[in-house]
Design a protein around this motif. Structure first.
Motif, PDB file in Angstrom:
ATOM      1  N   HIS A  88       0.715  -1.327  -0.185  1.00  0.00           N
ATOM      2  CA  HIS A  88      -0.215  -0.209  -0.074  1.00  0.00           C
ATOM      3  C   HIS A  88       0.767   1.186  -0.153  1.00  0.00           C
ATOM      4  O   HIS A  88       0.888   1.987  -0.677  1.00  0.00           O
ATOM      5  CB  HIS A  88      -0.944  -0.075   1.635  1.00  0.00           C
ATOM      6  CG  HIS A  88      -1.897   1.084   1.518  1.00  0.00           C
ATOM      7  ND1 HIS A  88      -2.599   1.226   0.413  1.00  0.00           N
ATOM      8  CD2 HIS A  88      -1.346   2.302   2.025  1.00  0.00           C
ATOM      9  CE1 HIS A  88      -3.034   2.665   0.749  1.00  0.00           C
ATOM     10  NE2 HIS A  88      -2.774   2.706   2.077  1.00  0.00           N
ATOM     11  N   ILE A  89       1.867   1.143   0.867  1.00  0.00           N
ATOM     12  CA  ILE A  89       2.947   2.444   0.926  1.00  0.00           C
ATOM     13  C   ILE A  89       3.072   2.730  -0.702  1.00  0.00           C
ATOM     14  O   ILE A  89       3.803   3.812  -0.966  1.00  0.00           O
ATOM     15  CB  ILE A  89       3.994   2.472   2.356  1.00  0.00           C
ATOM     16  CG1 ILE A  89       3.194   2.334   3.441  1.00  0.00           C
ATOM     17  CG2 ILE A  89       4.747   3.721   1.573  1.00  0.00           C
ATOM     18  CD1 ILE A  89       3.565   1.715   4.893  1.00  0.00           C
ATOM     19  N   LYS A  90       3.759   1.439  -0.742  1.00  0.00           N
ATOM     20  CA  LYS A  90       4.453   1.400  -2.574  1.00  0.00           C
ATOM     21  C   LYS A  90       4.011   1.976  -2.773  1.00  0.00           C
ATOM     22  O   LYS A  90       4.266   2.880  -3.760  1.00  0.00           O
ATOM     23  CB  LYS A  90       4.758  -0.138  -2.524  1.00  0.00           C
ATOM     24  CG  LYS A  90       6.233  -0.334  -4.208  1.00  0.00           C
ATOM     25  CD  LYS A  90       6.196  -1.201  -3.819  1.00  0.00           C
ATOM     26  CE  LYS A  90       5.163  -2.381  -4.928  1.00  0.00           C
ATOM     27  NZ  LYS A  90       5.550  -3.542  -5.514  1.00  0.00           N
ATOM     28  N   ASN A  91       2.769   2.059  -3.050  1.00  0.00           N
ATOM     29  CA  ASN A  91       1.839   2.183  -4.205  1.00  0.00           C
ATOM     30  C   ASN A  91       1.266   4.095  -4.407  1.00  0.00           C
ATOM     31  O   ASN A  91       1.087   4.271  -4.831  1.00  0.00           O
ATOM     32  CB  ASN A  91       0.212   1.140  -4.612  1.00  0.00           C
ATOM     33  CG  ASN A  91       0.608   0.039  -4.815  1.00  0.00           C
ATOM     34  OD1 ASN A  91       0.918  -0.519  -5.577  1.00  0.00           O
ATOM     35  ND2 ASN A  91      -0.172  -0.680  -4.486  1.00  0.00           N
ATOM     36  N   ASP A 133       2.670   6.681  -6.641  1.00  0.00           N
ATOM     37  CA  ASP A 133       1.507   6.933  -7.012  1.00  0.00           C
ATOM     38  C   ASP A 133       1.980   8.642  -7.790  1.00  0.00           C
ATOM     39  O   ASP A 133       1.561   9.380  -8.259  1.00  0.00           O
ATOM     40  CB  ASP A 133      -0.569   7.442  -6.676  1.00  0.00           C
ATOM     41  CG  ASP A 133      -0.500   5.847  -7.199  1.00  0.00           C
ATOM     42  OD1 ASP A 133      -0.239   5.386  -8.264  1.00  0.00           O
ATOM     43  OD2 ASP A 133      -1.574   5.722  -6.348  1.00  0.00           O
ATOM     44  N   GLU A 134       2.583   9.004  -6.537  1.00  0.00           N
ATOM     45  CA  GLU A 134       2.848  10.531  -6.181  1.00  0.00           C
ATOM     46  C   GLU A 134       3.668  10.932  -7.452  1.00  0.00           C
ATOM     47  O   GLU A 134       4.374  11.765  -7.483  1.00  0.00           O
ATOM     48  CB  GLU A 134       3.800  10.710  -4.631  1.00  0.00           C
ATOM     49  CG  GLU A 134       2.091  10.185  -3.757  1.00  0.00           C
ATOM     50  CD  GLU A 134       1.563  12.072  -4.040  1.00  0.00           C
ATOM     51  OE1 GLU A 134       1.889  13.290  -3.971  1.00  0.00           O
ATOM     52  OE2 GLU A 134       0.094  11.652  -3.779  1.00  0.00           O
ATOM     53  N   LEU A 135       5.073  10.056  -7.762  1.00  0.00           N
ATOM     54  CA  LEU A 135       5.947  10.603  -8.785  1.00  0.00           C
ATOM     55  C   LEU A 135       5.676  10.696 -10.319  1.00  0.00           C
ATOM     56  O   LEU A 135       4.551  10.467 -10.344  1.00  0.00           O
ATOM     57  CB  LEU A 135       7.104   8.773  -8.904  1.00  0.00           C
ATOM     58  CG  LEU A 135       7.567   8.561  -7.549  1.00  0.00           C
ATOM     59  CD1 LEU A 135       8.007   7.192  -7.726  1.00  0.00           C
ATOM     60  CD2 LEU A 135       8.401  10.183  -6.870  1.00  0.00           C
TER      61      LEU A 135
END
Length: 67
Positions: A58-61, A65-67
């Motif tokens: 979840h954190i990775k996603n 998404d922010e990049l």
């Protein structure tokens, strides 16, 4: 681990007993019978690791998404 703790951890994973049985390659009936017998020691750590994995995914996603 008692059966109540198993169900609590399973709920945290958002997996049904059927889905859990398929992921670990066990017979569904064997898992449902754990309320009458001892739950194997590996189950608790497996579920805790699964929960951690989902949190990290979840954190990775979010970061992706922010990049």
């Amino acid at each position: 681990m008692d059966y109540e703790k198993f169900e609590e951890l399973l709920k945290k994973t958002n997996l049904s007993k059927k889905e859990f049985s398929e992921l670990v390659g066990m017979n569904y009936v064997s898992i449902t019978n754990w309320n009458k017998s001892k739950i194997p020691p590996w189950v608790e750590s497996w579920l805790e690791n699964y929960i951690s994995k989902k949190k990290y995914e979840h954190i990775k996603n979010i970061i992706k998404d922010e990049l």
